[in-house]
Design a protein around this motif. Structure first.
Motif, PDB file in Angstrom:
ATOM      1  N   GLY A 304       0.586 -10.954  -7.404  1.00  0.00           N
ATOM      2  CA  GLY A 304       1.742 -11.537  -8.340  1.00  0.00           C
ATOM      3  C   GLY A 304       2.634 -10.391  -8.756  1.00  0.00           C
ATOM      4  O   GLY A 304       2.119  -9.313  -9.074  1.00  0.00           O
ATOM      5  N   THR A 330      -7.576  -9.059 -12.470  1.00  0.00           N
ATOM      6  CA  THR A 330      -6.828  -9.557 -11.343  1.00  0.00           C
ATOM      7  C   THR A 330      -7.504  -9.434 -10.170  1.00  0.00           C
ATOM      8  O   THR A 330      -7.531  -9.992  -9.202  1.00  0.00           O
ATOM      9  CB  THR A 330      -5.297  -8.917 -11.569  1.00  0.00           C
ATOM     10  N   SER A 357      -1.747  -7.636   0.477  1.00  0.00           N
ATOM     11  CA  SER A 357      -2.087  -6.564  -0.472  1.00  0.00           C
ATOM     12  C   SER A 357      -2.063  -5.116   0.255  1.00  0.00           C
ATOM     13  O   SER A 357      -2.126  -5.177   1.285  1.00  0.00           O
ATOM     14  CB  SER A 357      -3.400  -6.892  -1.057  1.00  0.00           C
ATOM     15  N   PHE A 432      -2.582   0.494  -7.313  1.00  0.00           N
ATOM     16  CA  PHE A 432      -3.437   1.098  -6.333  1.00  0.00           C
ATOM     17  C   PHE A 432      -2.749   2.161  -5.418  1.00  0.00           C
ATOM     18  O   PHE A 432      -3.215   2.994  -5.110  1.00  0.00           O
ATOM     19  CB  PHE A 432      -3.774   0.124  -5.186  1.00  0.00           C
TER      20      PHE A 432
HETATM   21  C1  LIG Z   1       3.502  -9.693   2.339  1.00  0.00           C
HETATM   22  C2  LIG Z   1       3.518 -10.049   0.475  1.00  0.00           C
HETATM   23  C3  LIG Z   1       4.125 -11.049   0.220  1.00  0.00           C
HETATM   24  C4  LIG Z   1       4.675 -11.145  -1.074  1.00  0.00           C
HETATM   25  N1  LIG Z   1       4.892 -12.362  -1.881  1.00  0.00           N
HETATM   26  C5  LIG Z   1       4.856 -12.415  -3.078  1.00  0.00           C
HETATM   27  C6  LIG Z   1       5.104 -13.848  -3.835  1.00  0.00           C
HETATM   28  O1  LIG Z   1       5.711 -14.710  -3.068  1.00  0.00           O
HETATM   29  N2  LIG Z   1       5.216 -13.958  -5.065  1.00  0.00           N
HETATM   30  C7  LIG Z   1       4.815 -12.860  -5.991  1.00  0.00           C
HETATM   31  O2  LIG Z   1       4.602 -13.027  -7.217  1.00  0.00           O
HETATM   32  N3  LIG Z   1       4.533 -11.793  -5.249  1.00  0.00           N
HETATM   33  C8  LIG Z   1       4.306 -11.420  -4.185  1.00  0.00           C
HETATM   34  N4  LIG Z   1       3.901 -10.163  -3.533  1.00  0.00           N
HETATM   35  C9  LIG Z   1       3.811  -9.022  -4.450  1.00  0.00           C
HETATM   36  C10 LIG Z   1       2.192  -9.010  -4.837  1.00  0.00           C
HETATM   37  O3  LIG Z   1       2.228 -10.047  -5.700  1.00  0.00           O
HETATM   38  C11 LIG Z   1       1.934  -7.501  -5.701  1.00  0.00           C
HETATM   39  O4  LIG Z   1       2.737  -7.512  -6.462  1.00  0.00           O
HETATM   40  C12 LIG Z   1       1.748  -6.546  -4.751  1.00  0.00           C
HETATM   41  O5  LIG Z   1       1.530  -6.645  -3.420  1.00  0.00           O
HETATM   42  C13 LIG Z   1       1.112  -5.537  -5.314  1.00  0.00           C
HETATM   43  O6  LIG Z   1      -0.268  -5.773  -5.320  1.00  0.00           O
HETATM   44  P1  LIG Z   1      -1.398  -5.047  -4.433  1.00  0.00           P
HETATM   45  O7  LIG Z   1      -2.670  -5.827  -4.288  1.00  0.00           O
HETATM   46  O8  LIG Z   1      -0.594  -4.539  -3.194  1.00  0.00           O
HETATM   47  O9  LIG Z   1      -1.775  -3.488  -5.381  1.00  0.00           O
HETATM   48  P2  LIG Z   1      -2.571  -3.269  -6.500  1.00  0.00           P
HETATM   49  O10 LIG Z   1      -2.145  -1.958  -7.025  1.00  0.00           O
HETATM   50  O11 LIG Z   1      -4.135  -3.677  -6.345  1.00  0.00           O
HETATM   51  O12 LIG Z   1      -2.165  -4.316  -7.670  1.00  0.00           O
HETATM   52  C14 LIG Z   1      -1.159  -4.435  -8.424  1.00  0.00           C
HETATM   53  C15 LIG Z   1      -0.722  -5.806  -8.882  1.00  0.00           C
HETATM   54  O13 LIG Z   1      -2.102  -6.029  -9.867  1.00  0.00           O
HETATM   55  C16 LIG Z   1      -1.786  -6.635 -11.072  1.00  0.00           C
HETATM   56  N5  LIG Z   1      -1.670  -5.902 -12.361  1.00  0.00           N
HETATM   57  C17 LIG Z   1      -1.119  -4.751 -12.567  1.00  0.00           C
HETATM   58  N6  LIG Z   1      -1.489  -4.446 -13.826  1.00  0.00           N
HETATM   59  C18 LIG Z   1      -2.166  -5.422 -14.305  1.00  0.00           C
HETATM   60  C19 LIG Z   1      -3.097  -5.517 -15.336  1.00  0.00           C
HETATM   61  N7  LIG Z   1      -2.844  -4.477 -16.582  1.00  0.00           N
HETATM   62  N8  LIG Z   1      -3.658  -6.632 -15.691  1.00  0.00           N
HETATM   63  C20 LIG Z   1      -3.705  -7.510 -14.522  1.00  0.00           C
HETATM   64  N9  LIG Z   1      -3.248  -7.488 -13.457  1.00  0.00           N
HETATM   65  C21 LIG Z   1      -2.506  -6.476 -13.239  1.00  0.00           C
HETATM   66  C22 LIG Z   1      -0.112  -7.236 -10.732  1.00  0.00           C
HETATM   67  O14 LIG Z   1       0.021  -8.575 -10.103  1.00  0.00           O
HETATM   68  C23 LIG Z   1       0.513  -6.010  -9.712  1.00  0.00           C
HETATM   69  O15 LIG Z   1       1.464  -6.590  -8.902  1.00  0.00           O
HETATM   70  C24 LIG Z   1       3.946 -10.285  -2.436  1.00  0.00           C
HETATM   71  C25 LIG Z   1       3.328  -9.099  -1.541  1.00  0.00           C
HETATM   72  C26 LIG Z   1       3.237  -9.017  -0.312  1.00  0.00           C
HETATM   73  C27 LIG Z   1       2.346  -7.681   0.380  1.00  0.00           C
END
Ligand SMILES: Cc1cc2nc3c(=O)[nH]c(=O)nc-3n(C[C@H](O)[C@H](O)[C@H](O)COP(=O)(O)OP(=O)(O)OC[C@H]3O[C@@H](n4cnc5c(N)ncnc54)[C@H](O)[C@@H]3O)c2cc1C
Length: 453
Positions: A304, A330, A357, A432
């Motif tokens: 998200g 999450t 991700s 990450f």
């Molecule tokens: C191909 C693709 C399409 C996408 N489409 C969408 C979409 O349609 N809608 C949408 O909303 N996002 C979308 N995203 C974005 C996605 O939701 C993430 O924001 C992004 O990928 C980061 O997550 P991660 O697993 O890569 O990284 P990580 O670093 O593992 O996770 C970061 C994510 O963890 C969550 N987070 C961070 N801090 C906290 C906390 N303190 N407590 C709880 N949770 C936390 C947040 O969601 C943050 O983005 C998309 C991502 C990709 C790769």
């Protein structure tokens, strides 16, 4: 029941291989961007100043104007790292300001081009074709966030229609890549477009969703027909919580309409940072049990992108937070939802699972769980964002797993909101990618998520 020890062992093997296969960043411009992100992540005031600056860049009329804004924002930063102090001194003279403005404009443009593949779909075709040749599929996203007027919504729908034609025409000429074009459920469209409902209507309101849904449906139906006729895939992105229920309902209702039973291939998004995301998945699984379509529904699982927004909004209204407040919660929920999606597909649901991700553990977990529960690699898609997931995307392709890059297309003005969100994510302490960039060991990156004591 899954053997958890065996799963962790496979996850570790998959994750280590991916880490090994990630190319080092070679492009020096990317290194400069990373340096800027490093500086920003160390200092909250500087980060806020840079975000405000990035916001005003498209509205600046001249280089002098640009650097005046930069110096103005940086003045609010109390303790300045050395490069910032130099910038401030340059801002004292007209010649210095012009030079500083040019440097800042170039910096922002480089940063934007790291995430944005072209000004329009035609300009993006070269990059999309190169990705395809390198074993990477794509989904194009036309930048332009929430629309305010009907004419903006109409313009966005027209741009989507043009993009579908441009992509479908060009994709016919791409070389064969069986890995990207087929899974056990059948053919996968080459042309793939992601759209945002908030850009298709100015009327989407949480307190009265029906008007917005009707208005968006009037623009989505022609796009669905066109995607079906051109053999393209249409993916509906998910945005903030205030439109989540309306979008979920709209997409499921539209795809269940008789005229869309035969196509197109379509998909939606599930956000694991939402506490009630398991219930959204229940709704999707229930729908899959009731509705028969020729194409499986693709569910893109993400964490998200609106975490800060959701938290601030809830606090302002005194509402309980709809998002988890510990990153590990999450991450754990993401793994639970990954398992449920894979189990649903293995259990016969007409579903394609796409795990989006950049987190090595989240990705390796999906690959390992899919394998140990009897699934084939070709039945799991991994997705990354252009510019953020480039090394991971290369490593995934090298492992012969299917990967799709989400590729934003648009001008710098439209790209600013997108760019700021990516910067926010990339410089957050919980990210990450930030941990990886700071040299955290692979063993730690692949460890199970745990909430700090
Ligand atoms: C191909 C693709 C399409 C996408 N489409 C969408 C979409 O349609 N809608 C949408 O909303 N996002 C979308 N995203 C974005 C996605 O939701 C993430 O924001 C992004 O990928 C980061 O997550 P991660 O697993 O890569 O990284 P990580 O670093 O593992 O996770 C970061 C994510 O963890 C969550 N987070 C961070 N801090 C906290 C906390 N303190 N407590 C709880 N949770 C936390 C947040 O969601 C943050 O983005 C998309 C991502 C990709 C790769």
């Amino acid at each position: 029941m899954m053997d958890e020890a065996a799963l962790e062992a496979e996850l570790f093997a998959v994750g280590s291989r991916l880490a090994r296969d990630m190319p080092a960043q070679r492009n020096p411009l990317k290194a400069i961007d990373d340096r800027a992100m490093d500086l920003a992540s160390q200092d909250a005031e500087l980060k806020a100043a840079l975000f405000r600056f990035v916001d005003v860049v498209p509205a600046c009329r001249s280089l002098d104007d640009l650097s005046r804004h930069l110096v103005g924002f940086l003045r609010e930063v109390e303790t300045r790292p050395p490069p910032i102090s130099v910038a401030m001194r340059m801002g004292n003279t007209k010649a210095g300001r012009t030079a500083l403005g040019a440097a800042a404009a170039t910096g922002v443009r480089h940063m934007a081009h790291r995430f944005i593949v072209g000004e329009d779909p035609k300009a993006a075709l070269g990059v999309l074709r190169d990705l395809w040749k390198d074993g990477v599929a794509s989904s194009v996203d036309l930048l332009g966030e929430a629309t305010v007027t009907q004419s903006e919504a109409q313009r966005y729908a027209e741009r989507c229609a043009e993009a579908l034609d441009t992509l479908a025409d060009a994709a016919q000429r791409w070389p064969a890549r069986p890995q990207l074009e087929r899974d056990s459920a059948g053919a996968l469209p080459r042309a793939n477009l992601s759209v945002k409902v908030s850009a298709l209507t100015p009327l989407l309101r949480a307190d009265a969703p029906e008007r917005g849904q009707r208005d968006a449906a009037d623009r989505l139906r022609p796009l669905l027909r066109q995607a079906r006729d051109r053999g393209a895939h249409l993916h509906i992105d998910m945005e903030s919580m205030d439109s989540r229920d309306a979008v979920l309902e709209l997409v499921l209702d539209l795809l269940a309409e008789d005229e869309f039973r035969a196509g197109p291939s379509a998909g939606m998004v599930l956000q694991a940072y939402l506490r009630d995301s398991p219930q959204s998945l229940d709704t999707i699984v229930d729908w899959l049990g009731r509705v028969e379509r020729a194409h499986p529904l693709t569910v893109r699982l993400v964490k998200g992108a609106y975490w800060d927004h959701e938290l601030v909004e809830a606090r302002q209204h005194g509402w309980p937070s709809p998002v988890f407040e510990h990153k590990a919660d999450t991450d754990r929920n993401f793994e639970q939802l990954t398992r449920r999606l894979i189990d649903a597909r293995s259990g016969g649901a007409s579903l394609r699972v796409a795990v989006a991700s950049h987190n090595l553990r989240s990705v390796a977990h999906a690959v390992a769980y899919n394998r140990l529960s009897g699934g084939r690699d070709e039945d799991l898609e991994l997705q990354v964002l252009r510019g953020l997931g480039d090394p991971l995307q290369a490593a995934i392709a090298r492992q012969d797993l299917r990967v799709r890059a989400y590729c934003p297309v648009g001008d710098l003005v439209a790209g600013m909101a997108y760019l700021v969100r990516r910067l926010l994510e990339n410089t957050s302490n919980d990210s990450f990618l930030a941990a990886q960039a700071n040299g955290v060991a692979v063993e730690e990156l692949l460890a199970p998520p745990s909430v700090p004591a």
